[in-house]
Design an enzyme around this catalytic site. Structure first.
Site, short mmCIF file in Angstrom:
data_model
loop_
_atom_site.label_atom_id
_atom_site.label_comp_id
_atom_site.label_asym_id
_atom_site.label_seq_id
_atom_site.Cartn_x
_atom_site.Cartn_y
_atom_site.Cartn_z
N ARG A 196 0.81 -1.07 0.14
CA ARG A 196 0.10 0.19 -0.09
C ARG A 196 0.97 1.15 0.03
O ARG A 196 2.16 1.20 0.09
CB ARG A 196 -0.97 0.31 1.19
CG ARG A 196 -1.94 -1.08 1.37
CD ARG A 196 -2.70 -0.94 2.43
NE ARG A 196 -3.98 -2.21 2.39
CZ ARG A 196 -3.61 -3.30 2.97
NH1 ARG A 196 -2.37 -3.63 3.89
NH2 ARG A 196 -4.64 -4.20 3.16
N LYS B 10 -2.35 -2.28 7.74
CA LYS B 10 -3.61 -1.93 7.85
C LYS B 10 -4.30 -3.10 8.67
O LYS B 10 -4.01 -4.25 8.61
CB LYS B 10 -4.38 -2.02 6.48
CG LYS B 10 -5.92 -1.64 6.64
CD LYS B 10 -6.60 -1.64 5.18
CE LYS B 10 -8.04 -1.07 5.41
NZ LYS B 10 -8.45 -1.23 4.08
N HIS C 291 -2.66 2.89 -5.57
CA HIS C 291 -3.22 1.69 -5.03
C HIS C 291 -3.60 0.69 -6.49
O HIS C 291 -3.93 -0.34 -6.40
CB HIS C 291 -4.40 2.16 -4.57
CG HIS C 291 -4.83 0.97 -3.31
ND1 HIS C 291 -4.11 0.91 -2.19
CD2 HIS C 291 -5.72 0.08 -3.51
CE1 HIS C 291 -4.72 -0.47 -1.56
NE2 HIS C 291 -5.66 -0.76 -2.08
N ARG D 64 -1.26 -2.05 -6.82
CA ARG D 64 -1.81 -3.13 -5.91
C ARG D 64 -2.74 -3.92 -6.55
O ARG D 64 -2.61 -5.35 -6.46
CB ARG D 64 -2.00 -2.55 -4.51
CG ARG D 64 -2.33 -3.46 -3.58
CD ARG D 64 -2.48 -3.00 -2.11
NE ARG D 64 -3.45 -3.64 -1.37
CZ ARG D 64 -3.14 -4.72 -0.32
NH1 ARG D 64 -1.75 -4.74 -0.37
NH2 ARG D 64 -3.62 -5.41 0.23
N HIS E 136 -5.08 -9.49 3.65
CA HIS E 136 -6.44 -9.38 3.82
C HIS E 136 -6.96 -10.35 4.69
O HIS E 136 -6.42 -11.57 4.79
CB HIS E 136 -7.13 -10.01 2.37
CG HIS E 136 -7.08 -8.77 1.40
ND1 HIS E 136 -7.17 -9.10 0.07
CD2 HIS E 136 -6.70 -7.56 1.46
CE1 HIS E 136 -7.15 -8.06 -0.75
NE2 HIS E 136 -7.00 -7.26 0.10
N TYR F 281 -10.60 -9.93 -6.79
CA TYR F 281 -9.95 -9.84 -8.31
C TYR F 281 -10.13 -11.06 -9.16
O TYR F 281 -9.80 -10.84 -10.44
CB TYR F 281 -8.46 -9.90 -7.93
CG TYR F 281 -8.05 -8.80 -6.72
CD1 TYR F 281 -7.85 -7.57 -7.59
CD2 TYR F 281 -7.89 -8.61 -5.55
CE1 TYR F 281 -7.56 -6.47 -6.45
CE2 TYR F 281 -7.41 -7.84 -4.66
CZ TYR F 281 -7.19 -6.59 -5.04
OH TYR F 281 -6.93 -5.48 -4.36
#
Length: 358
Positions: A171, A196, A302, A305, A328, A337
């Protein structure tokens, strides 16, 4: 010679000496000092957030929404308001300001935190507030040729960071906050600290970036050595690590991979520090590169990514592996995705092509 016998006098109550008498002890009287004022509401919010180790960005966002909520209701105290006022504020955001559902939910989260954790009001209406339904948007993904075209319009530090966005799935702030000790050239790994959700993870170090990154770090080290000679060379350390290891902030391993060009003076420690390079630097560079490459997609940092995850899945990588590389928590987040792969609509031939022979 006879020794006179000493007869003690009967005990008598102590006599208080006046303050002016010689040898009198000073009389300590309590000073009438006013009690310190209680902390203001927003200061209590900040204290509660920092006690629970919320990030600075969350603190800034929550304090901002609480302030807007108070101003919206003409500076009434939140303790005097309830569900009706919260609903009015959230409705105003959606109807008048036309904010996105994610923004509206962030405002609601700030107000829920205010009432539950700061004002400590365990009211039933807090659970009945309706959250805005967040629409499902497909991520913007660049093709491999588009990624190559954008990279050709980048140079210097923004190009290095863009390679880490695309080659390691970092990120924007993860790349900006990268420390020297978190890059393992021997094992081809990057350790992402406090990403994150305050989670650490390990991702790959692209081989194509190793030489350029090595040269870059040599320049950063020379700059750090000059800083040390000039009485500077400090960086911010996480949590209370600076008190535990007082000199760690000047050590090479803790330095930023992408340091800022200027010092700043930290008042509490009286240290001359360098912050990491501001995230707006790669943001502006990528925006100009996308425009220079003639790409019409709304691509930003982003987007690299997103492209990293999509191209890994196209190459046959396991979705659980991609989930771990991206950090994640839920594989359902990674599943988004699969909708932008060259399958589904992209792999189905249109009947118009069959009929017209295209």
């Amino acid at each position: 010679m006879s020794v006179a016998q000493v007869v003690p006098f009967p005990s008598s109550p102590p006599v208080a000496l006046p303050e002016s008498a010689p040898g009198a002890r000073p009389v300590l009287r309590p000073v009438n000092q006013a009690d310190p004022p209680p902390p203001r509401l927003l200061d209590r919010v900040r204290q509660a957030l920092r006690t629970r180790h919320y990030s600075r960005r969350t603190e800034k966002a929550y304090v901002g929404w609480i302030r807007r909520y108070i101003v919206f209701h003409r500076k009434r105290h939140p303790g005097e308001m309830g569900a009706r006022e919260v609903t009015q504020f959230l409705t105003s955001l959606a109807v008048e300001r036309k904010v996105a559902a994610s923004t509206q939910n962030q405002a609601l989260g700030a107000l829920l935190y205010l009432y539950r954790e700061v004002l400590e009001q365990n009211l039933p209406w807090l659970d009945d507030l309706v959250r805005a339904k967040r629409p499902e948007h497909l991520p913007v993904v660049l093709t491999r040729d588009e990624v190559r075209a954008v990279l050709q319009h980048l140079d210097g530090i923004p190009r290095l960071q863009a390679l880490l966005f695309y080659g390691a799935g970092l990120r924007l702030l993860e790349a900006a906050r990268l420390r020297v000790q978190d890059v393992d050239f021997a094992a081809n790994l990057i350790v992402v600290r406090d990403g994150k959700g305050a989670k650490d993870r390990v991702t790959m170090l692209p081989a194509v970036v190793k030489d350029d990154l090595t040269r870059h770090l040599k320049g950063v080290r020379r700059q750090h050595e000059r800083d040390l000679k000039n009485g500077a060379g400090w960086v911010e350390l996480p949590d209370a690590l600076g008190r535990k290891y007082p000199n760690a902030g000047r050590q090479w391993g803790w330095q930023w991979v992408f340091p800022a060009t200027r010092f700043y003076f930290h008042r509490e420690t009286r240290q001359r520090r360098r912050h990491h390079l501001h995230e707006s630097v790669p943001q502006r560079a990528v925006k100009e590169a996308v425009r220079g490459a003639g790409i019409a997609k709304h691509a930003k940092c982003h987007t690299f990514r997103h492209s990293f995850a999509t191209h890994l899945l196209e190459d046959g990588s396991d979705i659980r592996t991609v989930q771990e590389l991206l950090g994640h928590r839920d594989v359902a987040t990674t599943m988004i995705y699969t909708h932008v792969l060259n399958r589904g609509p992209a792999a189905v031939r249109s009947p118009a092509d069959r009929m017209l022979g295209a």
